[in-house]
Scaffold this active site. Structure first.
Site, PDB file in Angstrom:
ATOM      1  N   VAL A  69     -24.384  38.550  -2.427  1.00  0.00           N
ATOM      2  CA  VAL A  69     -24.399  37.486  -3.442  1.00  0.00           C
ATOM      3  C   VAL A  69     -25.577  36.523  -3.297  1.00  0.00           C
ATOM      4  CG1 VAL A  69     -21.899  37.559  -3.842  1.00  0.00           C
ATOM      5  CG2 VAL A  69     -22.828  35.959  -2.135  1.00  0.00           C
ATOM      6  N   SER A 158     -11.731  25.234  -1.262  1.00  0.00           N
ATOM      7  CA  SER A 158     -10.796  25.101  -0.140  1.00  0.00           C
ATOM      8  C   SER A 158     -10.399  23.638  -0.027  1.00  0.00           C
ATOM      9  CB  SER A 158     -11.478  25.538   1.168  1.00  0.00           C
ATOM     10  OG  SER A 158     -10.733  25.094   2.288  1.00  0.00           O
ATOM     11  N   TYR A 171     -18.718  24.424   6.475  1.00  0.00           N
ATOM     12  CA  TYR A 171     -17.754  24.991   5.523  1.00  0.00           C
ATOM     13  C   TYR A 171     -17.238  23.905   4.575  1.00  0.00           C
ATOM     14  CZ  TYR A 171     -13.651  27.659   3.934  1.00  0.00           C
ATOM     15  OH  TYR A 171     -12.722  28.311   3.184  1.00  0.00           O
ATOM     16  N   LYS A 175     -17.783  23.809   0.513  1.00  0.00           N
ATOM     17  CA  LYS A 175     -16.666  23.881  -0.438  1.00  0.00           C
ATOM     18  C   LYS A 175     -16.647  22.641  -1.341  1.00  0.00           C
ATOM     19  CE  LYS A 175     -15.067  27.934   0.708  1.00  0.00           C
ATOM     20  NZ  LYS A 175     -15.123  29.071  -0.237  1.00  0.00           N
TER      21      LYS A 175
HETATM   22  P1  NAD Z   1     -12.530  37.241   4.108  1.00  0.00           P
HETATM   23  O1  NAD Z   1     -13.506  36.954   5.175  1.00  0.00           O
HETATM   24  O2  NAD Z   1     -11.404  38.175   4.371  1.00  0.00           O
HETATM   25  O3  NAD Z   1     -13.291  37.759   2.802  1.00  0.00           O
HETATM   26  C1  NAD Z   1     -14.553  37.285   2.430  1.00  0.00           C
HETATM   27  C2  NAD Z   1     -15.339  38.464   1.877  1.00  0.00           C
HETATM   28  O4  NAD Z   1     -16.608  37.979   1.408  1.00  0.00           O
HETATM   29  C3  NAD Z   1     -15.636  39.538   2.938  1.00  0.00           C
HETATM   30  O5  NAD Z   1     -15.197  40.807   2.501  1.00  0.00           O
HETATM   31  C4  NAD Z   1     -17.145  39.490   3.089  1.00  0.00           C
HETATM   32  O6  NAD Z   1     -17.728  40.751   3.360  1.00  0.00           O
HETATM   33  C5  NAD Z   1     -17.576  38.942   1.741  1.00  0.00           C
HETATM   34  N1  NAD Z   1     -18.916  38.343   1.829  1.00  0.00           N
HETATM   35  C6  NAD Z   1     -19.372  37.458   2.761  1.00  0.00           C
HETATM   36  N2  NAD Z   1     -20.658  37.202   2.561  1.00  0.00           N
HETATM   37  C7  NAD Z   1     -21.056  37.925   1.483  1.00  0.00           C
HETATM   38  C8  NAD Z   1     -22.291  38.094   0.792  1.00  0.00           C
HETATM   39  N3  NAD Z   1     -23.401  37.444   1.194  1.00  0.00           N
HETATM   40  N4  NAD Z   1     -22.329  38.917  -0.277  1.00  0.00           N
HETATM   41  C9  NAD Z   1     -21.230  39.566  -0.679  1.00  0.00           C
HETATM   42  N5  NAD Z   1     -20.034  39.468  -0.064  1.00  0.00           N
HETATM   43  C10 NAD Z   1     -19.947  38.661   1.004  1.00  0.00           C
HETATM   44  O7  NAD Z   1     -11.950  35.811   3.654  1.00  0.00           O
HETATM   45  P2  NAD Z   1     -10.720  35.465   2.675  1.00  0.00           P
HETATM   46  O8  NAD Z   1      -9.656  34.836   3.477  1.00  0.00           O
HETATM   47  O9  NAD Z   1     -10.402  36.592   1.798  1.00  0.00           O
HETATM   48  O10 NAD Z   1     -11.386  34.303   1.838  1.00  0.00           O
HETATM   49  C11 NAD Z   1     -11.869  34.463   0.526  1.00  0.00           C
HETATM   50  C12 NAD Z   1     -12.316  33.109   0.030  1.00  0.00           C
HETATM   51  O11 NAD Z   1     -11.246  32.174   0.141  1.00  0.00           O
HETATM   52  C13 NAD Z   1     -13.484  32.516   0.812  1.00  0.00           C
HETATM   53  O12 NAD Z   1     -14.340  31.851  -0.097  1.00  0.00           O
HETATM   54  C14 NAD Z   1     -12.801  31.526   1.729  1.00  0.00           C
HETATM   55  O13 NAD Z   1     -13.659  30.492   2.091  1.00  0.00           O
HETATM   56  C15 NAD Z   1     -11.680  31.035   0.855  1.00  0.00           C
HETATM   57  N6  NAD Z   1     -10.522  30.439   1.515  1.00  0.00           N
HETATM   58  C16 NAD Z   1      -9.756  31.162   2.383  1.00  0.00           C
HETATM   59  C17 NAD Z   1      -8.635  30.581   2.971  1.00  0.00           C
HETATM   60  C18 NAD Z   1      -7.750  31.371   3.907  1.00  0.00           C
HETATM   61  O14 NAD Z   1      -6.793  30.833   4.423  1.00  0.00           O
HETATM   62  N7  NAD Z   1      -7.984  32.641   4.129  1.00  0.00           N
HETATM   63  C19 NAD Z   1      -8.298  29.265   2.687  1.00  0.00           C
HETATM   64  C20 NAD Z   1      -9.095  28.546   1.801  1.00  0.00           C
HETATM   65  C21 NAD Z   1     -10.187  29.152   1.225  1.00  0.00           C
END
Ligand code: NAD
Length: 276
Positions: A69, A158, A171, A175
């Site tokens: 991305v 987030s 982070y 966000k």
């Molecule tokens: P995750 O790490 O499982 O998934 C993130 C995905 O983004 C991964 O598959 C990774 O390969 C991909 N990614 C990272 N950099 C990239 C790049 N440069 N180009 C393309 N793809 C890329 O995390 P998740 O828990 O599924 O989180 C998804 C979103 O939700 C994130 O934005 C995270 O900050 C947000 N979030 C998660 C939580 C939680 O509790 N898990 C809470 C609040 C917010």
């Protein structure tokens, strides 16, 4: 049955991850056509496998796109390819993200800070802009539709944006930038028939991410966290009015609300999914 997503094309970034994969499965089951983007090819392949297993016997509804991305050229080419492959794009879940180091501000590596901002902010913008351009040109071609704003984008933010989570300064900053990006781009894109909103999940689990997060917080040396991961987990849940973690399913349902016409008069807003 629920027809809101039937035959709609949804782009999901971070589709190899926790939330993204669950979203691909959820919307594919509702009859959507999924363009799954991630830069991790093996994770993306696993998503493809799980979606095909979930819609067993039906026509294939998912295509995968390996794309970073943060690379504007690659994103532009990928979005053009998606548009050609599916004929139209209706929705985007702009969800790829990187949490960066878990370290107090005094020890935080500025190089990692820049990396977090590049993926979470610049990367999110690059995808938003490329997809919005495609949607805006479709809107011109389609002319009048029954819905005033037929296109919808959801950015994953987030609660770190609102609360400033300790030991996660990069982070949290990234966000918070996403919240402002959502409001500002929503204004620019409303004349083009596009709504833009964000979701802000808090404590989501159980699972690997939740456990790992507590281990990292316990090891961070921050005085705000116990050095025992179990106690970190208990303290976090204890601070939630609803006294439990949220599920990925509860995140996906909130995303579905904002992506669908159920929220047809809502744009530029942030939906907090945090148990109070
Ligand atoms: P995750 O790490 O499982 O998934 C993130 C995905 O983004 C991964 O598959 C990774 O390969 C991909 N990614 C990272 N950099 C990239 C790049 N440069 N180009 C393309 N793809 C890329 O995390 P998740 O828990 O599924 O989180 C998804 C979103 O939700 C994130 O934005 C995270 O900050 C947000 N979030 C998660 C939580 C939680 O509790 N898990 C809470 C609040 C917010």
């Amino acid at each position: 049955s629920d027809q809101k997503f039937a035959a709609k094309t949804i782009i999901i970034t971070g589709a190899g991850g926790n939330f993204g994969r669950a979203g691909c499965i959820h919307f594919a089951k509702l009859g959507a056509r999924i363009a799954a983007m991630d830069n991790n090819d093996s994770a993306l392949l696993e998503t493809l496998r799980e979606v095909n297993a979930a819609v067993d016997g039906e026509a294939p509804v998912i295509q995968t796109y390996i794309c970073d991305v943060t690379d504007p050229k690659s994103v532009q080419e990928t979005v053009e390819k998606i548009s050609n492959d599916f004929g139209e794009i209706n929705m985007l879940w702009n969800n790829a993200g990187y949490q960066g180091q878990i370290k107090p501000t005094l020890e935080y590596d500025p190089v990692d800070f820049a990396r977090v901002m590049n993926i979470n902010v610049t990367g999110m913008f690059i995808v938003l802009q490329s997809v919005a351009k495609e949607m805006a040109s479709q809107k011109k071609a389609d002319g009048d539709t029954t819905v005033s704003h037929p296109f919808s984008i959801v950015n994953t933010a987030s609660v770190a944006a609102l609360r400033g989570t300790p030991a996660m300064v990069a982070y949290s900053s990234s966000k918070a930038a996403i919240l402002a990006m959502t409001v500002s781009s929503a204004k620019d894109l409303a004349p083009h028939g596009i709504r833009v909103n964000s979701i802000s999940p808090a404590l989501i689990g159980p699972g690997f991410m939740w456990t790992r997060q507590n281990e990292l917080h316990a090891a961070s040396g921050s005085p705000y966290f116990s050095s025992d991961p179990e106690q970190v987990a208990q303290a976090k849940v204890g601070g939630v009015p609803m006294k439990r973690l949220g599920s990925i399913d509860e995140v996906i349902k909130s995303v579905a609300y904002l992506l669908s016409d159920d929220s047809s008069y809502t744009t530029g807003t942030n939906l907090v999914v945090d148990g109070g």
